[in-house]
Design a protein around this motif. Structure first.
Motif, PDB file in Angstrom:
ATOM      1  N   ASP A  94       0.855  -1.182   0.000  1.00 10.82           N
ATOM      2  CA  ASP A  94       0.000   0.000   0.000  1.00 10.82           C
ATOM      3  C   ASP A  94       0.886   1.225   0.000  1.00 10.82           C
ATOM      4  O   ASP A  94       2.083   1.141  -0.230  1.00 10.82           O
ATOM      5  CB  ASP A  94      -0.989  -0.014   1.175  1.00 10.82           C
ATOM      6  N   GLU A  95       0.310   2.388   0.227  1.00 14.32           N
ATOM      7  CA  GLU A  95       1.075   3.617   0.137  1.00 14.32           C
ATOM      8  C   GLU A  95       1.500   4.126   1.495  1.00 14.32           C
ATOM      9  O   GLU A  95       1.898   5.280   1.642  1.00 14.32           O
ATOM     10  CB  GLU A  95       0.256   4.697  -0.592  1.00 14.32           C
ATOM     11  N   SER A  96       1.443   3.300   2.524  1.00 14.33           N
ATOM     12  CA  SER A  96       1.859   3.711   3.859  1.00 14.33           C
ATOM     13  C   SER A  96       3.306   3.339   4.092  1.00 14.33           C
ATOM     14  O   SER A  96       3.902   2.565   3.355  1.00 14.33           O
ATOM     15  CB  SER A  96       0.991   3.043   4.931  1.00 14.33           C
ATOM     16  N   ARG A  97       3.875   3.875   5.181  1.00 15.88           N
ATOM     17  CA  ARG A  97       5.276   3.633   5.499  1.00 15.88           C
ATOM     18  C   ARG A  97       5.554   2.164   5.735  1.00 15.88           C
ATOM     19  O   ARG A  97       6.666   1.695   5.502  1.00 15.88           O
ATOM     20  CB  ARG A  97       5.643   4.440   6.742  1.00 15.88           C
ATOM     21  N   GLN A  98       4.576   1.401   6.181  1.00 17.86           N
ATOM     22  CA  GLN A  98       4.801   0.006   6.513  1.00 17.86           C
ATOM     23  C   GLN A  98       5.212  -0.813   5.298  1.00 17.86           C
ATOM     24  O   GLN A  98       5.760  -1.890   5.434  1.00 17.86           O
ATOM     25  CB  GLN A  98       3.537  -0.603   7.116  1.00 17.86           C
ATOM     26  N   GLY A  99       4.970  -0.322   4.100  1.00 18.71           N
ATOM     27  CA  GLY A  99       5.318  -1.069   2.907  1.00 18.71           C
ATOM     28  C   GLY A  99       6.786  -1.001   2.561  1.00 18.71           C
ATOM     29  O   GLY A  99       7.248  -1.693   1.671  1.00 18.71           O
ATOM     30  N   GLU A 100       7.584  -0.159   3.219  1.00 24.08           N
ATOM     31  CA  GLU A 100       8.977   0.016   2.871  1.00 24.08           C
ATOM     32  C   GLU A 100       9.827  -1.104   3.439  1.00 24.08           C
ATOM     33  O   GLU A 100       9.600  -1.601   4.526  1.00 24.08           O
ATOM     34  CB  GLU A 100       9.481   1.364   3.391  1.00 24.08           C
ATOM     35  N   ALA A 101      10.864  -1.484   2.689  1.00 21.24           N
ATOM     36  CA  ALA A 101      11.800  -2.482   3.182  1.00 21.24           C
ATOM     37  C   ALA A 101      12.739  -1.881   4.219  1.00 21.24           C
ATOM     38  O   ALA A 101      13.127  -2.517   5.173  1.00 21.24           O
ATOM     39  CB  ALA A 101      12.606  -3.065   2.027  1.00 21.24           C
ATOM     40  N   SER A 117      17.015   0.901   8.497  1.00 21.22           N
ATOM     41  CA  SER A 117      16.267   0.092   9.463  1.00 21.22           C
ATOM     42  C   SER A 117      15.479  -0.986   8.737  1.00 21.22           C
ATOM     43  O   SER A 117      14.791  -0.700   7.756  1.00 21.22           O
ATOM     44  CB  SER A 117      15.296   0.975  10.264  1.00 21.22           C
ATOM     45  N   TYR A 118      15.608  -2.196   9.219  1.00 18.08           N
ATOM     46  CA  TYR A 118      14.912  -3.341   8.639  1.00 18.08           C
ATOM     47  C   TYR A 118      13.992  -3.962   9.679  1.00 18.08           C
ATOM     48  O   TYR A 118      14.251  -3.906  10.882  1.00 18.08           O
ATOM     49  CB  TYR A 118      15.914  -4.395   8.162  1.00 18.08           C
ATOM     50  N   GLY A 119      12.905  -4.591   9.205  1.00 14.24           N
ATOM     51  CA  GLY A 119      12.074  -5.372  10.107  1.00 14.24           C
ATOM     52  C   GLY A 119      10.878  -4.624  10.652  1.00 14.24           C
ATOM     53  O   GLY A 119      10.198  -3.885   9.941  1.00 14.24           O
ATOM     54  N   CYS A 120      10.652  -4.794  11.952  1.00 16.95           N
ATOM     55  CA  CYS A 120       9.405  -4.340  12.570  1.00 16.95           C
ATOM     56  C   CYS A 120       9.433  -2.844  12.884  1.00 16.95           C
ATOM     57  O   CYS A 120      10.472  -2.180  12.816  1.00 16.95           O
ATOM     58  CB  CYS A 120       9.147  -5.125  13.855  1.00 16.95           C
ATOM     59  N   GLN A 121       8.272  -2.329  13.263  1.00 20.17           N
ATOM     60  CA  GLN A 121       8.148  -0.920  13.619  1.00 20.17           C
ATOM     61  C   GLN A 121       9.018  -0.562  14.815  1.00 20.17           C
ATOM     62  O   GLN A 121       9.488   0.570  14.941  1.00 20.17           O
ATOM     63  CB  GLN A 121       6.680  -0.600  13.914  1.00 20.17           C
ATOM     64  N   MET A 122       9.245  -1.534  15.702  1.00 20.78           N
ATOM     65  CA  MET A 122      10.093  -1.272  16.858  1.00 20.78           C
ATOM     66  C   MET A 122      11.504  -0.893  16.431  1.00 20.78           C
ATOM     67  O   MET A 122      12.154  -0.049  17.058  1.00 20.78           O
ATOM     68  CB  MET A 122      10.131  -2.497  17.767  1.00 20.78           C
ATOM     69  N   ASN A 123      11.995  -1.499  15.349  1.00 20.85           N
ATOM     70  CA  ASN A 123      13.326  -1.141  14.859  1.00 20.85           C
ATOM     71  C   ASN A 123      13.359   0.293  14.348  1.00 20.85           C
ATOM     72  O   ASN A 123      14.338   1.017  14.549  1.00 20.85           O
ATOM     73  CB  ASN A 123      13.762  -2.110  13.757  1.00 20.85           C
ATOM     74  N   CYS A 170      17.095  -7.113  11.711  1.00 22.18           N
ATOM     75  CA  CYS A 170      16.009  -7.994  12.124  1.00 22.18           C
ATOM     76  C   CYS A 170      16.453  -9.437  11.971  1.00 22.18           C
ATOM     77  O   CYS A 170      17.113  -9.791  10.995  1.00 22.18           O
ATOM     78  CB  CYS A 170      14.783  -7.722  11.249  1.00 22.18           C
ATOM     79  N   SER A 171      16.081 -10.294  12.938  1.00 29.89           N
ATOM     80  CA  SER A 171      16.432 -11.715  12.883  1.00 29.89           C
ATOM     81  C   SER A 171      15.223 -12.619  12.737  1.00 29.89           C
ATOM     82  O   SER A 171      15.346 -13.835  12.843  1.00 29.89           O
ATOM     83  CB  SER A 171      17.190 -12.118  14.165  1.00 29.89           C
TER      84      SER A 171
END
Length: 479
Positions: free
Chosen positions: A10-17, A36-42, A75-76
């Motif tokens: 989608d067009e939200s930030r969550q779609g970025e690698a 930064s890779y992985g989850c929002q916490m990262n 991220c692991s």
């Protein structure tokens, strides 16, 4: 993309690698670059790192070529994520051959899991820093500048970074993450998080509310409260105990309410929930306040009780589906998304079909979907044989993806003709003539700007006229 087949882009930030940090580095003595890779916490942790580095005279840059310090926040959770990071570190190492003074550091979960291996065996990096050791970065940088390899991966039972104000260097100025807790006490057998982020500890509720209020006063209109398992948030106010009163405990439902009361114009989201911990009190609080978004990420992982027991998820299929029913009874319009793993150890075809039927029952709006990837050091790696052939895992994952694609489209089609309050997050990536925002249910909506004078951060009402599998398409209307 089968291994990491997640939601449709989608067009939200969550779609970025990954997201490199931006900023004006001209007033700083040296420049740093973070991916930064992985989850929002990262992503949230990278903002804490940026704040610490800023305080030591380092400025962020988007230009990798001019960076004196290069960090990967890693991220692991999946093998492919680690492979991506290794490849990126190899690229950085080649760059360093032409820039000997450049320092390369690994942050986050891979740093915690692989520790000195990066330094001693692979010689890819100069610094290895775990998630609880970011305060030590200035000293580690000094050590690395002398030519020594620097490492700190000690886990803490207390660290929450509550007193550090994150630098929102890559923000859209509208939405922001607020970390409310760190670590995890749920020993899911497939997961490395308890080993890379340590035990669960909740942050001071006063500091959370203060950070969210400060963001709102600076023009932000939405905060997402982050934790590995936000529903187990539990903070005891020792100050009340010191005054002779009974120590006051704050639950997640109470924290949600405190943040919601900052202003009705501040939207509140949260992630992630563990099905066993999300309470009726949380659901009733969500229903009570219009500005608490009606969206819950509720990972199921598997729809079969036996597999769930092997995963150590501590709930049954029937219990999970009853929780979904409870959510929809209290909030009929609540959006629900999930995490799903295909091909966990010993999973049979019949058990795989139960996962699909659980998806059909829950009618997820979106899911993050993966095939099982054994992670060294986890309980599953020690206890169970990874015996489902990879081609079977991929085929099962593809079937799950196809079901979710259909459910996502059906969910969006049900919204055609409805009007939603939308927070404008910015211009659509596809056209500068369109705005992009999200509704309370976390669905992306794209609509023409029209002649009205609106800007990022405004709330508008949008009527949905059509949709794709991932996006609602509409037009602004009068409330």
């Amino acid at each position: 993309m089968l291994e990491l087949a997640a939601k449709v882009h989608d067009e939200s930030r969550q779609g970025e690698a990954y997201a490199p940090f931006a900023g004006d580095p001209t007033v700083y003595r040296k420049k740093f670059y973070i991916e930064s890779y992985g989850c929002q916490m990262n992503f949230s942790d990278s903002e804490i790192v940026a704040s610490i580095l800023n305080g030591e005279g380092f400025g962020a840059t988007r230009n990798l070529e001019e960076a004196d310090l290069v960090f990967l926040n890693t991220c692991s959770i999946r093998e492919k994520a680690e492979q991506t990071v290794r490849k990126r570190l190899t690229d950085f190492r080649k760059m360093k051959e032409n820039k000997p003074g450049m320092l390369i550091g690994v942050l986050g979960c891979m740093a915690e899991r692989l520790k000195a291996k990066f330094l001693e065996e692979e010689k890819l990096v100069d610094m290895v820093v775990g998630p609880d050791a970011y305060r030590s970065l200035p000293g580690l940088i000094e050590e690395a500048e002398t030519g020594q390899k620097a490492v700190n991966v000690l886990l803490s039972r207390d660290e929450t970074y509550a007193d550090i104000s994150p630098v929102r260097l890559d923000s859209n100025g509208v939405t922001a993450f607020v970390s409310i807790m760190r670590g995890c006490n749920n020993m899911c057998s497939f997961c490395v998080v308890p080993f890379t982020r340590g035990r669960e500890r909740s942050r001071d509720a006063h500091s959370i509310v203060h950070e969210a209020a400060d963001l709102f006063n600076r023009g932000f209109k939405e905060v997402t409260l982050l934790g590995q398992n936000v529903d187990s948030y539990y903070w005891v106010d020792e100050a009340t105990q010191q005054q002779g009163e009974t120590a006051r405990a704050v639950t997640f439902a109470e924290l949600l309410e405190k943040v919601a009361l900052i202003s009705p114009d501040l939207r509140v989201r949260f992630s992630t929930s563990h099905p066993k911990d999300i309470t009726e009190e949380v659901l009733l609080t969500m229903a009570k306040y219009e500005n608490i978004c009606k969206y819950i990420h509720l990972p199921i992982q598997s729809g079969n009780t036996r597999v769930l027991q092997l995963m150590n998820r501590t709930y049954t299929r029937e219990w999970y589906l009853a929780k979904v029913d409870q959510i929809k009874r209290i909030m009929p319009d609540c959006g629900i998304s999930s995490d799903i793993i295909a091909g966990f150890c010993t999973e049979t075809e019949e058990e795989h079909r139960e996962t699909i039927s659980a998806m059909e029952h829950s009618r997820y709006d979106m899911s993050y979907m993966f095939f099982y990837s054994e992670r060294p050091g986890t309980l599953a790696a020690r206890r169970y044989k990874d015996d489902v052939p990879e081609d079977v895992k991929k085929r099962r994952l593809q079937e799950i993806v196809e079901v979710q694609n259909r459910l996502s489209l059906e969910s969006n089609q049900r919204d055609i003709g409805r009007s939603f309050k939308v927070l404008i997050e910015g211009e659509s990536k596809r056209s500068n003539d369109d705005w992009m925002g999200r509704n309370s249910q976390n669905k992306v909506i794209v609509f023409p700007k029209g002649a009205a004078e609106h800007k990022k951060g405004d709330y508008v009402w949008v009527k949905v006229n059509s949709c794709t599998q991932a996006t609602l398409l509409g037009e602004m209307v009068t409330a």
